[in-house]
Write an enzyme that holds these catalytic residues in place. Structure first.
Site, mmCIF file in Angstrom:
data_model
loop_
_atom_site.group_PDB
_atom_site.id
_atom_site.type_symbol
_atom_site.label_atom_id
_atom_site.label_comp_id
_atom_site.label_asym_id
_atom_site.label_seq_id
_atom_site.Cartn_x
_atom_site.Cartn_y
_atom_site.Cartn_z
ATOM 1 N N HIS A 246 0.823 -1.222 0.000
ATOM 2 C CA HIS A 246 0.000 0.000 0.000
ATOM 3 C C HIS A 246 0.853 1.266 0.000
ATOM 4 O O HIS A 246 1.896 1.324 0.634
ATOM 5 C CB HIS A 246 -1.034 -0.002 1.132
ATOM 6 C CG HIS A 246 -0.504 0.052 2.528
ATOM 7 N ND1 HIS A 246 -0.213 1.228 3.156
ATOM 8 C CD2 HIS A 246 -0.254 -0.926 3.430
ATOM 9 C CE1 HIS A 246 0.201 0.978 4.388
ATOM 10 N NE2 HIS A 246 0.199 -0.323 4.587
ATOM 11 N N ASP A 258 6.283 0.915 6.582
ATOM 12 C CA ASP A 258 4.849 0.599 6.477
ATOM 13 C C ASP A 258 4.188 1.610 5.566
ATOM 14 O O ASP A 258 3.754 2.655 6.028
ATOM 15 C CB ASP A 258 4.230 0.609 7.869
ATOM 16 C CG ASP A 258 2.754 0.266 7.864
ATOM 17 O OD1 ASP A 258 2.261 -0.239 6.834
ATOM 18 O OD2 ASP A 258 2.098 0.509 8.887
ATOM 19 N N GLU A 292 -5.177 2.008 3.013
ATOM 20 C CA GLU A 292 -5.062 0.751 3.782
ATOM 21 C C GLU A 292 -5.163 0.997 5.273
ATOM 22 O O GLU A 292 -5.793 0.236 6.006
ATOM 23 C CB GLU A 292 -3.724 0.064 3.473
ATOM 24 C CG GLU A 292 -3.598 -1.328 4.097
ATOM 25 C CD GLU A 292 -3.117 -1.356 5.537
ATOM 26 O OE1 GLU A 292 -3.271 -2.401 6.194
ATOM 27 O OE2 GLU A 292 -2.620 -0.336 6.049
ATOM 28 N N GLU A 293 -4.529 2.075 5.737
ATOM 29 C CA GLU A 293 -4.414 2.277 7.185
ATOM 30 C C GLU A 293 -5.763 2.508 7.859
ATOM 31 O O GLU A 293 -5.889 2.365 9.060
ATOM 32 C CB GLU A 293 -3.469 3.450 7.485
ATOM 33 C CG GLU A 293 -2.021 3.219 7.051
ATOM 34 C CD GLU A 293 -1.304 2.143 7.861
ATOM 35 O OE1 GLU A 293 -1.932 1.544 8.743
ATOM 36 O OE2 GLU A 293 -0.116 1.905 7.589
ATOM 37 N N ASP A 320 3.064 -6.446 3.596
ATOM 38 C CA ASP A 320 2.758 -5.302 4.471
ATOM 39 C C ASP A 320 3.201 -5.568 5.903
ATOM 40 O O ASP A 320 2.598 -5.092 6.852
ATOM 41 C CB ASP A 320 1.251 -4.988 4.422
ATOM 42 C CG ASP A 320 0.914 -3.716 5.177
ATOM 43 O OD1 ASP A 320 1.820 -2.899 5.411
ATOM 44 O OD2 ASP A 320 -0.260 -3.555 5.569
#
Lengths: 427, 24
Positions: A246, A258, A292-293, A320
């Site tokens: 992502h 991340d 995504e988060e 991820d």
């Protein structure tokens, strides 16, 4: 010798350190990429151009709507029994405090059970969770549900010990969820050090008072895009092997770990295959997710749009969980498919990464996995992963070019071979 | 051997193993 050629190019050849160098340029230029931010828009445009310049096919953007929350200025000052500036990061989706802040006494608890047992004491107070770190999966519930549980007990705000396995007074943010039937209260994470200090003070009967100020604001959902590029299959172009990471990150640090690393080794997989002049039988599709988060928001819309073709998805892969020293592949699928994956991983004997573990997948690809599509994720040494996760420490400094080379080799061999085998993985 | 949807015969596991070994 295809597996060896991939490994040689990624680890020892001209492509060594390429994913690291590309990532460094990307995160140093653009910075963190919070959902709904201009930085994320810039990052998507940057990658759209980069994938086209790399010569990938069918490079395009797929529009989606994602949350837009901004933290604004924020602070927490302990005013009793002494003045102390608490290190905080507001949690994504939190509401703001009034401009003058919320000043209230602290109630420290170590668990939801303790909060429930002491609920009468929580009314009108700021609840501090000093939950011990057990594992990310177990402990993260305090971050995602802490405000709701505190509000149910009548608290006016919640401060949550960061979900971190190590701390140098570093707060770690993340997404938290409100419930429509429970009043919304401001919520932020605090450092492990400050949570433990307040727990010690509280256990000695000291009265602790904190002033919490947060300007957090939620805007209407923003327009964003999943970024897609392909190497079209030579024999079964309609069939897809999906590799992904992502592009969005939190608004602290650089989002290099991340999930910059995961996104860039996924891009590297297609680059290496192109460099070697290979074209697998089925289509190798790179998807760089957005949002995504906030819970796989972009990925969910991708799934809704494309699930009509689910029978053509051979495997969905997501990296991820770091791109440190790779240790193997996590896989979810049938026993027959797992046996095939074990054989594929034997191709990685030259770099001694052959293990196949359980529970492959990830936030962005689990929509497919839950519907029976085989799923895989890269496993690596995550000893230090949660030291940096969602904190200002998530920078390029934690990445290692040699380890990224090895991750890229694993990711490329697995995705290429599965895409090139005569038959799809059995479901 | 079980037949796949498109009418072709599915490979046996031994055939798949040999195919994968070809990428070494």
């Amino acid at each position: 010798d295809i597996a060896k050629a991939i490994i040689d190019l990624a680890v020892y050849g001209k492509a060594q350190n390429r994913s690291y160098e590309r990532l460094a340029l990307f995160v140093d230029t653009i910075g963190p990429r919070l959902s709904g931010s201009k930085n994320l828009d810039t990052a998507i445009k940057y990658m759209h151009n980069a994938l086209k310049e790399n010569g990938l096919e069918n490079v395009h953007l797929e529009p989606v709507k994602i949350p837009h929350w901004e933290r604004g200025e924020e602070s927490a000052m302990m005013v009793e029994p002494r003045c102390h500036n608490l290190a905080i990061l507001g949690l994504g989706n939190s509401i703001a405090t009034p401009p003058e802040g919320i000043t209230a006494e602290i109630l420290v608890v170590t668990s939801f059970d303790e909060l429930h047992a002491r609920a009468p004491e929580a009314k009108g107070k700021i609840v501090v969770y000093n939950e011990p770190y057990i594992s990310y999966g177990e402990t993260v519930q305090y971050r995602s549900q802490g405000a709701v549980e505190a509000a149910k007990a009548g608290a006016v705000a919640s401060l949550i010990r960061s979900i971190a396995s190590f701390s140098i007074n570093s707060p770690h943010t993340g997404w938290q969820y409100y419930r429509s039937d429970v009043p919304r209260i401001p919520t932020a994470c605090i450092s492990v050090e400050d949570a433990e200090m307040m727990a010690r003070m509280s256990s000695k009967g000291m009265k602790i008072v904190v002033n919490l100020k947060m300007e957090a604001k939620t805007y209407p959902d923003a327009s964003s895009f999943n970024t897609v590029g392909e190497i079209v299959g030579s024999k079964y172009p309609e069939q897809v092997v999906l590799v992904s990471g992502h592009l969005d990150s939190w608004d602290v640090g650089q989002g290099a770990m991340d999930d910059g690393g995961g996104a860039f080794i996924s891009w590297e997989a297609l680059s290496l295959i192109k460099n070697l002049g290979l074209r697998p039988k089925r289509t190798l599709r790179l998807v760089l997710w957005t949002g995504e988060e906030q819970g796989g928001v972009g990925a969910n819309q991708y799934y809704q749009l494309h699930k009509v073709n689910i029978s053509n998805f051979d495997i969905v892969m997501e990296s991820d969980e770091g791109t440190f020293m790779p240790t193997g592949l996590a896989f979810t699928g049938s026993d027959k498919a797992r046996s095939i994956m074990r054989e594929v991983m034997q191709l990685l004997q030259p770099i001694n990464v052959t293990a196949v573990y359980e529970n492959g997948g990830g936030t962005d690809v689990d929509y497919w996995v839950q519907d029976g599509v085989p799923g895989a994720s890269l496993l690596d040494d995550i000893t230090k992963y949660f030291w940096f996760h969602h904190s200002n420490g998530d920078t390029m400094t934690v990445q290692d070019p040699n380890q990224m080379n090895l991750c890229a080799a694993v990711w490329t061999v697995v995705s290429y071979v599965i895409a090139d085998m005569e038959e799809m993985l059995p479901r | 051997r079980p037949q796949s949807k498109n009418g072709r015969y599915r490979q046996t596991f031994e055939e798949v193993k040999r195919e994968i070994a070809g990428y070494k």
